[in-house]
Design an enzyme around this catalytic site. Sequence first.
Site, PDB file in Angstrom:
ATOM      1  N   ARG A  52      26.322  24.359  37.738  1.00  8.53           N
ATOM      2  CA  ARG A  52      27.745  24.392  38.070  1.00  8.53           C
ATOM      3  C   ARG A  52      28.567  23.456  37.198  1.00  8.53           C
ATOM      4  O   ARG A  52      29.760  23.703  36.962  1.00  8.53           O
ATOM      5  CB  ARG A  52      27.920  24.039  39.558  1.00  8.53           C
ATOM      6  CG  ARG A  52      29.355  23.973  40.017  1.00  8.53           C
ATOM      7  CD  ARG A  52      29.471  23.951  41.535  1.00  8.53           C
ATOM      8  NE  ARG A  52      28.517  23.046  42.162  1.00  8.53           N
ATOM      9  CZ  ARG A  52      28.657  21.720  42.217  1.00  8.53           C
ATOM     10  NH1 ARG A  52      29.689  21.129  41.622  1.00  8.53           N
ATOM     11  NH2 ARG A  52      27.759  20.991  42.842  1.00  8.53           N
ATOM     12  N   TYR A 105      55.071  31.303  38.349  1.00  7.24           N
ATOM     13  CA  TYR A 105      54.206  32.420  38.731  1.00  7.24           C
ATOM     14  C   TYR A 105      54.081  32.427  40.256  1.00  7.24           C
ATOM     15  O   TYR A 105      53.830  31.390  40.876  1.00  7.24           O
ATOM     16  CB  TYR A 105      52.870  32.150  38.043  1.00  7.24           C
ATOM     17  CG  TYR A 105      51.653  32.937  38.381  1.00  7.24           C
ATOM     18  CD1 TYR A 105      51.600  34.317  38.226  1.00  7.24           C
ATOM     19  CD2 TYR A 105      50.492  32.262  38.770  1.00  7.24           C
ATOM     20  CE1 TYR A 105      50.434  35.010  38.489  1.00  7.24           C
ATOM     21  CE2 TYR A 105      49.309  32.956  39.029  1.00  7.24           C
ATOM     22  CZ  TYR A 105      49.297  34.334  38.894  1.00  7.24           C
ATOM     23  OH  TYR A 105      48.143  35.016  39.143  1.00  7.24           O
ATOM     24  N   ASP A 177      52.000  25.395  32.504  1.00  8.91           N
ATOM     25  CA  ASP A 177      51.300  26.671  32.400  1.00  8.91           C
ATOM     26  C   ASP A 177      51.703  27.264  31.049  1.00  8.91           C
ATOM     27  O   ASP A 177      52.830  27.704  30.855  1.00  8.91           O
ATOM     28  CB  ASP A 177      51.707  27.593  33.554  1.00  8.91           C
ATOM     29  CG  ASP A 177      50.918  28.900  33.557  1.00  8.91           C
ATOM     30  OD1 ASP A 177      50.492  29.345  32.470  1.00  8.91           O
ATOM     31  OD2 ASP A 177      50.745  29.499  34.629  1.00  8.91           O
ATOM     32  N   LYS A 202      43.980  36.194  30.371  1.00  9.89           N
ATOM     33  CA  LYS A 202      44.990  36.889  29.566  1.00  9.89           C
ATOM     34  C   LYS A 202      44.583  36.918  28.085  1.00  9.89           C
ATOM     35  O   LYS A 202      43.614  37.557  27.721  1.00  9.89           O
ATOM     36  CB  LYS A 202      46.338  36.227  29.779  1.00  9.89           C
ATOM     37  CG  LYS A 202      46.750  36.015  31.233  1.00  9.89           C
ATOM     38  CD  LYS A 202      46.869  37.300  32.027  1.00  9.89           C
ATOM     39  CE  LYS A 202      47.635  37.133  33.324  1.00  9.89           C
ATOM     40  NZ  LYS A 202      46.882  36.588  34.446  1.00  9.89           N
TER      41      LYS A 202
END
Length: 386
Positions: A52, A105, A177, A202
């Site tokens: 992890r 967003y 962002d 994206k």
Amino acid sequence: MKKKQDTTVITAGRDPEANFGIVNPPVYHASTVIYPTLEAVKTRAQPVTYGRRGTPTTFALQDAIAELEGGYRALVTSSGLSAVTTALLAHLKAGDHLLMTDSAYEPTRTFCNNVLRRYGVDVEYYDPRIGAGISSILRENTAVVFTESPGSVTFEVQDIPAIADATHKTGATLLLDNTWASPLYFKPFEHGVDVSIQAVTKYLCGHSDVMMGSITATEDAWKKTLETHGNIGQCAAPDDVYLVLRGIRTLSVRLERHMQTGIALAEWLSKRPEVARVIHPARADHPDHAIWKRDFTGASGLFSIELKPTSEKALAAMLDGLEYFGMGYSWGGFESLIIPQYPKKMRTATEWKAEGQILRLHAGLEDIEDLKADLEAGFARLGAAA
């Protein structure tokens, strides 16, 4: 000799000598990691400690993103939203004041309203065009100023250097962002940002088949970011990491094509009688074009248009019959997209006054003449159904 950006896209995060000369890093699937000695267990001195917490595959992508963004170190997360939420949690605590851009967003806003407020964070939304005026609303307990530039629906370009200067005078941390521009067209740390967030889903991936986010930080902001990332169990799957590493290598050529097609479509749409206005920061008629031109080195393929008022029936006739523009909420992949947006529902500090329907478009990698023909046929259906 300092590498040019296109060379960095190709070379960042790669070390063939460490992998028997193989060009791409191997994909490590791991949960358990074996320690050779008790001392190693106690000190955790070895680079890979648990699946992890990352493997050489993960580290390769994180190194690449950090180099591209110009930050100290980077971490990957399970989605773009998880990158936003992890970064916010890392730098906020109960009793803190958060300044959040009103153009954020929508899932970012939802997290602030439904989670951060529940845990005692005072969330205040501000006009994204506030610039240096943000100093008037900064408080002693303001811990984070969050920016998104441009906003991913309404495309306000924020004056990041001015906001950074005011933010740092109070000791607060500036988050951005940076997904719209990607690390190629806006260098966050050169403009005063402390933590830069990417929805890796994206443009960095570019192929619409991975969910991932990234957080890149300055050295000063790194410790809190790393601790929270580990404490809440963030990680990304190795095969997805591999796909993003693969996608990054074509980022320069893809993004240039997205930009060219997006700007050309925006120009074509600006002449359509059905369109009230085009909202694209690279256009001279955009209110924040001067800031975009000063701070950015390019544009992505994402922008919006405002239609002249029309009926829901006519809008459905236009959108339902499109062949190349799919209706989907993501963007940054090779395919073109279009989706209705409703900014009035997402504003509290500013008022969205436009009467016409907002459509957000993502210009993909198809031939632009086919995209124009698709939209032209859609406009014909819209007119016939009006």
